[in-house]
Enzyme design. Structure first.
Site, PDB file in Angstrom:
ATOM      1  N   CYS A 193       0.832  -1.211   0.000  1.00  0.00           N
ATOM      2  CA  CYS A 193       0.000   0.000   0.000  1.00  0.00           C
ATOM      3  C   CYS A 193       0.866   1.261   0.000  1.00  0.00           C
ATOM      4  O   CYS A 193       1.643   1.501   0.925  1.00  0.00           O
ATOM      5  CB  CYS A 193      -0.918  -0.023   1.226  1.00  0.00           C
ATOM      6  SG  CYS A 193      -1.728   1.556   1.579  1.00  0.00           S
ATOM      7  N   GLY A 194       0.735   2.079  -1.036  1.00  0.00           N
ATOM      8  CA  GLY A 194       1.506   3.317  -1.131  1.00  0.00           C
ATOM      9  C   GLY A 194       1.195   4.297  -0.030  1.00  0.00           C
ATOM     10  O   GLY A 194       2.088   4.987   0.489  1.00  0.00           O
ATOM     11  N   HIS A 195      -0.079   4.394   0.365  1.00  0.00           N
ATOM     12  CA  HIS A 195      -0.455   5.314   1.440  1.00  0.00           C
ATOM     13  C   HIS A 195       0.154   4.873   2.767  1.00  0.00           C
ATOM     14  O   HIS A 195       0.523   5.704   3.600  1.00  0.00           O
ATOM     15  CB  HIS A 195      -1.980   5.395   1.539  1.00  0.00           C
ATOM     16  CG  HIS A 195      -2.643   5.824   0.264  1.00  0.00           C
ATOM     17  ND1 HIS A 195      -2.301   6.969  -0.408  1.00  0.00           N
ATOM     18  CD2 HIS A 195      -3.631   5.238  -0.474  1.00  0.00           C
ATOM     19  CE1 HIS A 195      -3.048   7.078  -1.496  1.00  0.00           C
ATOM     20  NE2 HIS A 195      -3.852   6.046  -1.554  1.00  0.00           N
ATOM     21  N   CYS A 196       0.258   3.564   2.965  1.00  0.00           N
ATOM     22  CA  CYS A 196       0.884   3.045   4.192  1.00  0.00           C
ATOM     23  C   CYS A 196       2.366   3.391   4.227  1.00  0.00           C
ATOM     24  O   CYS A 196       2.906   3.784   5.269  1.00  0.00           O
ATOM     25  CB  CYS A 196       0.706   1.530   4.284  1.00  0.00           C
ATOM     26  SG  CYS A 196      -1.011   0.973   4.270  1.00  0.00           S
TER      27      CYS A 196
END
Length: 528
Positions: free
Chosen positions: A75-78
């Site tokens: 996950c990029g947001h993570c």
């Protein structure tokens, strides 16, 4: 009893279920309890506890205030959150705060993801006093100080108790905006409402008092919430209605409205607050801040603002700064400054003064009143139709050819409404091109795109990017909103089924809203 029979009797009694090992007299065989994994000590990484099914229980017992991030390695947001999360852990550790931060790899711990109903990443939940069944959803910011402050206001007081005049002045000196609740009875339910709001209003500092001398000092005779600020009017009072009580929603709107400057300059730091204020009408003054003649207009603009506080938000946009996307949204070029534009962000209707209109206090006031009174007609943007609009696999639509193409009864038309600055639009562009190439020989299928920041359609206001709509062939001007994943395979299934998606296809949630750039959009997440 014969001593030789005793071991046999004991064996039979044991087998008969006396210790739960078998069926009792006339009773069925009991099921063995579900085997729980042995507990282990949690690991730690950059000050953050790394939890699993084996370590969560112990962490909850040892830490009465535990914020847990459920993340996915892909996950990029993570990944963007990770350094801020670690910084927040360091801040709290330096203060010896009772709160700890932890994380769980959701895909690697499916039982925990299911137990806590995790459907997207990152998901953050706050566990208090070891309560595993009712965690609180994290609603705070995604940067280190904001995460730490959100937790501070849950493990400690969300408002500082003020006993003396010196306490009040010391608190007011700390921030530009300070909110103080004056309550004669601190056991009143209105105090709980006030403190509940203070937990989440992280950009403000809160105080609380019941001292008569402080009521007298600040000219109060009844319960009141006072917002003190080092700008504009300096103070705004919100009296508490003793019959109706303190309404948290009303107080929140009051604080958001009065904590803002009468005139706010639009930039990356203020944009989120501008839209959080929930004031639907915005008046924008476009100027070049490097020019003296333009800066001189600010005084008259500011003088016009007070009568419209809470109804119209006055905003200054510097055309010499990084605000090209705002100019484009209003169909403006920097050379047209100084000029005014009015917008209702709910309807997205835009209004412009007469060409050559002056920017004076009287002119700004009259323009606002005329728009609010319905005396000015909105304008809509539309580009000219490009000569080669239908030469590429992806057809180019503008306001002037949209109706002709979208509602052609012989065609199934799939349209992407996009913004040139939108990151999500750029990410899906290759898949959209591949889709158009795949279906370019299908006479009845048209794949098209429309720049929604430069072309506005009265029947189809666009609030987020990208927005995808399908216009099936046939009469009736039918429109289907596409909500599926943004990849070639799913797009193809959608077209091949005549505008329907299989039920198992996951919904796509990422997107950008205007006028904020994607980087300012509200807390993005990736779905499972």
């Amino acid at each position: 009893m014969d001593g030789q029979l005793l071991p046999v009797l004991l064996l039979l009694l044991g087998a008969s279920g006396l210790w739960g090992q078998g069926p009792g007299p006339g009773g069925p065989l009991e099921e063995a309890p579900e085997e729980q994994p042995p507990e282990e000590d949690p690991l730690e990484e950059d000050g953050v506890l790394v939890l699993s099914r084996q370590t969560l229980g112990q962490a909850l017992r040892e830490h009465p205030a535990l914020l847990v991030e459920f993340y996915a390695p892909w996950c990029g947001h993570c990944r963007a959150l990770a350094p801020e999360y670690s910084k927040a852990a360091a801040l709290l550790a330096a203060e010896s705060a009772r709160a700890r931060l932890a994380k769980v790899d959701g895909p690697a711990e499916p039982e925990l993801a299911e137990e806590f109903a995790v459907t997207e990443y990152p998901t953050l939940k706050f566990f208090r006093d070891g309560n595993r069944t009712h965690p609180e959803e994290y609603t705070g910011p995604r940067e280190a100080e904001g995460i730490a402050e959100w937790l501070r206001r849950r493990v400690g007081p969300s408002a500082r108790r003020l006993e003396h005049e010196e306490d009040a002045h010391a608190l007011m000196d700390t921030r530009d905006v300070v909110v103080v609740g004056f309550f004669q009875d601190l056991q009143d339910r209105d105090v709980a409402t006030f403190l509940g709001l203070a937990q989440d209003a992280l950009d403000m500092t809160f105080g609380l008092t019941n001292r008569p001398q402080l009521f007298q000092k600040f000219g109060l005779t009844k319960d009141t919430v006072v917002l003190f600020k080092k700008f504009d009017e300096g103070r705004a009072d919100f009296p508490v209605d003793k019959e109706l009580g303190l309404d948290q929603g009303d107080l929140s709107r009051f604080l958001l409205t009065h904590s803002m400057h009468l005139v706010t300059e639009y930039n990356s730091e203020t944009s989120s607050k501008i839209f959080a204020a929930r004031i639907l009408n915005h008046l924008l003054l476009f100027i070049n801040q490097t020019l003296d003649a333009h800066r001189e207009l600010l005084a008259g603009f500011r003088e016009a603002a007070p009568p419209f506080r809470g109804q119209v938000l006055f905003v200054v946009v510097d055309v010499n700064a990084n605000n090209d996307h705002v100019l484009q949204y209003f169909g403006l070029e920097a050379r047209e400054a100084p000029t005014l534009r009015f917008i209702n962000i709910e309807t997205t209707k835009k209004y412009a003064p007469e060409p050559g209109a002056l920017v004076t206090t009287a002119a700004v006031t009259d323009f606002c009143r005329m728009v609010l009174g319905g005396g000015v007609k909105p304008y809509r943007l539309s580009q000219e139709v490009p000569p080669d609009w239908d030469q590429r696999p992806v057809k180019t639509l503008v306001g002037k050819n949209f109706e002709q193409v979208a509602f052609d009864e012989t065609k199934n038309v799939f349209i992407k409404f996009y913004a040139p600055w939108c990151t999500h639009c750029k990410e899906m562009a290759p898949a959209w091109e591949e889709l158009a190439e795949k279906y370019r020989d299908h006479e009845d299928i048209v794949i098209a795109e429309l720049d929604a920041t430069a072309n506005e359609l009265e029947a189809f206001p666009v609030h987020g990017f990208p927005t995808l709509k399908y216009f099936p062939a046939g009469p009736g001007r039918k429109v289907i909103d596409y909500k599926g994943a943004r990849d070639l395979e799913t797009f193809s299934k959608f077209l091949d089924s005549g505008g329907e998606l299989p039920t198992e296809e996951p919904a796509e949630v990422s997107g950008a809203t205007f006028p904020e750039k994607p980087g300012n959009a509200t807390e993005p997440r990736d779905e499972l």
